[in-house]
Design an enzyme around this catalytic site. Structure first.
Site, PDB file in Angstrom:
ATOM      1  CG  HIS A  29      19.802  33.046 -34.215  1.00 60.24           C
ATOM      2  ND1 HIS A  29      19.256  32.997 -35.468  1.00 60.24           N
ATOM      3  CD2 HIS A  29      19.030  33.945 -33.722  1.00 60.24           C
ATOM      4  CE1 HIS A  29      17.943  33.724 -35.462  1.00 60.24           C
ATOM      5  NE2 HIS A  29      17.833  34.079 -34.295  1.00 60.24           N
ATOM      6  CG  HIS A  65      19.253  39.604 -35.479  1.00 58.21           C
ATOM      7  ND1 HIS A  65      18.054  39.490 -35.124  1.00 58.21           N
ATOM      8  CD2 HIS A  65      19.719  38.459 -34.618  1.00 58.21           C
ATOM      9  CE1 HIS A  65      17.695  38.249 -34.643  1.00 58.21           C
ATOM     10  NE2 HIS A  65      18.911  37.591 -34.361  1.00 58.21           N
ATOM     11  CE1 TYR A 102      11.854  36.451 -26.153  1.00 57.38           C
ATOM     12  CE2 TYR A 102      12.711  35.498 -28.047  1.00 57.38           C
ATOM     13  CZ  TYR A 102      11.718  35.806 -27.142  1.00 57.38           C
ATOM     14  OH  TYR A 102      10.356  35.945 -27.676  1.00 57.38           O
TER      15      TYR A 102
END
Length: 173
Positions: free
Chosen positions: A2, A30, A114
């Protein structure tokens, strides 16, 4: 896969640098770059191609992997043919799209990743427990529509609150 398309400094690169540099690509994300890089890795690297073959992954599987990268039909690049996966027009396997890039509620492994990375680099303790949340998650299939989604045990309400609290705190830092 991803996040293959993220540049340095992540969303700052995506949202500021690329958009400023590539004014011709207003739809750039992205995730689109991630899908393109996945194609490049498969096409240019014999070991990756062989690994895919050893797991009997074909073009249909690669297309599905890219759909998981996008997470939602509306996030796919222009011209993308969304195929879905599974029986009932994909409804029975719809929950799979919530794992990586969850557009239903925003709780996904991309965030878990993250959160862990950013909080470590900021020296910030977080009270959200991804392992516990996954332990108390299940796939719910609506008996009337056949649609599926990831559901969480009610005792995880505080942990789910902490997902969004952690996100808020990380963005403030």
């Amino acid at each position: 896969c991803h996040d293959l398309g993220h540049g340095p400094l992540s969303h700052t690169y995506d949202g500021q640098f690329v958009r400023h540099l590539r004014k011709d690509r207003k739809d750039w994300a992205h995730e689109h770059a991630s899908a393109d890089l996945l194609d490049h890795l498969i096409e240019s690297n014999k070991a990756v191609r062989e690994a895919f073959k050893s797991y009997h992954l074909n073009d249909s599987d690669i297309h599905f992997i890219k759909e998981l990268i996008f997470g939602d039909e509306h996030e796919a690049p222009q011209g993308w043919v969304w195929k879905g996966r599974g029986a009932n027009g994909g409804k029975a396997k719809q929950f799979l799209y919530e794992i990586v890039a969850n557009h239903r509620n925003g709780i996904d492994v991309d965030k878990f990743d993250y959160f862990a990375r950013d909080s470590m680099h900021l020296g910030m303790a977080i009270s959200f427990d991804a392992s516990r949340l996954m332990k108390f998650s299940r796939v719910y299939v609506d008996p009337k529509t056949g649609e599926s989604q990831i559901a969480y045990h009610e005792k995880e309400a505080w942990n789910i609150f902490e997902v969004f609290h952690t996100r808020y705190n990380l963005h403030k830092r």
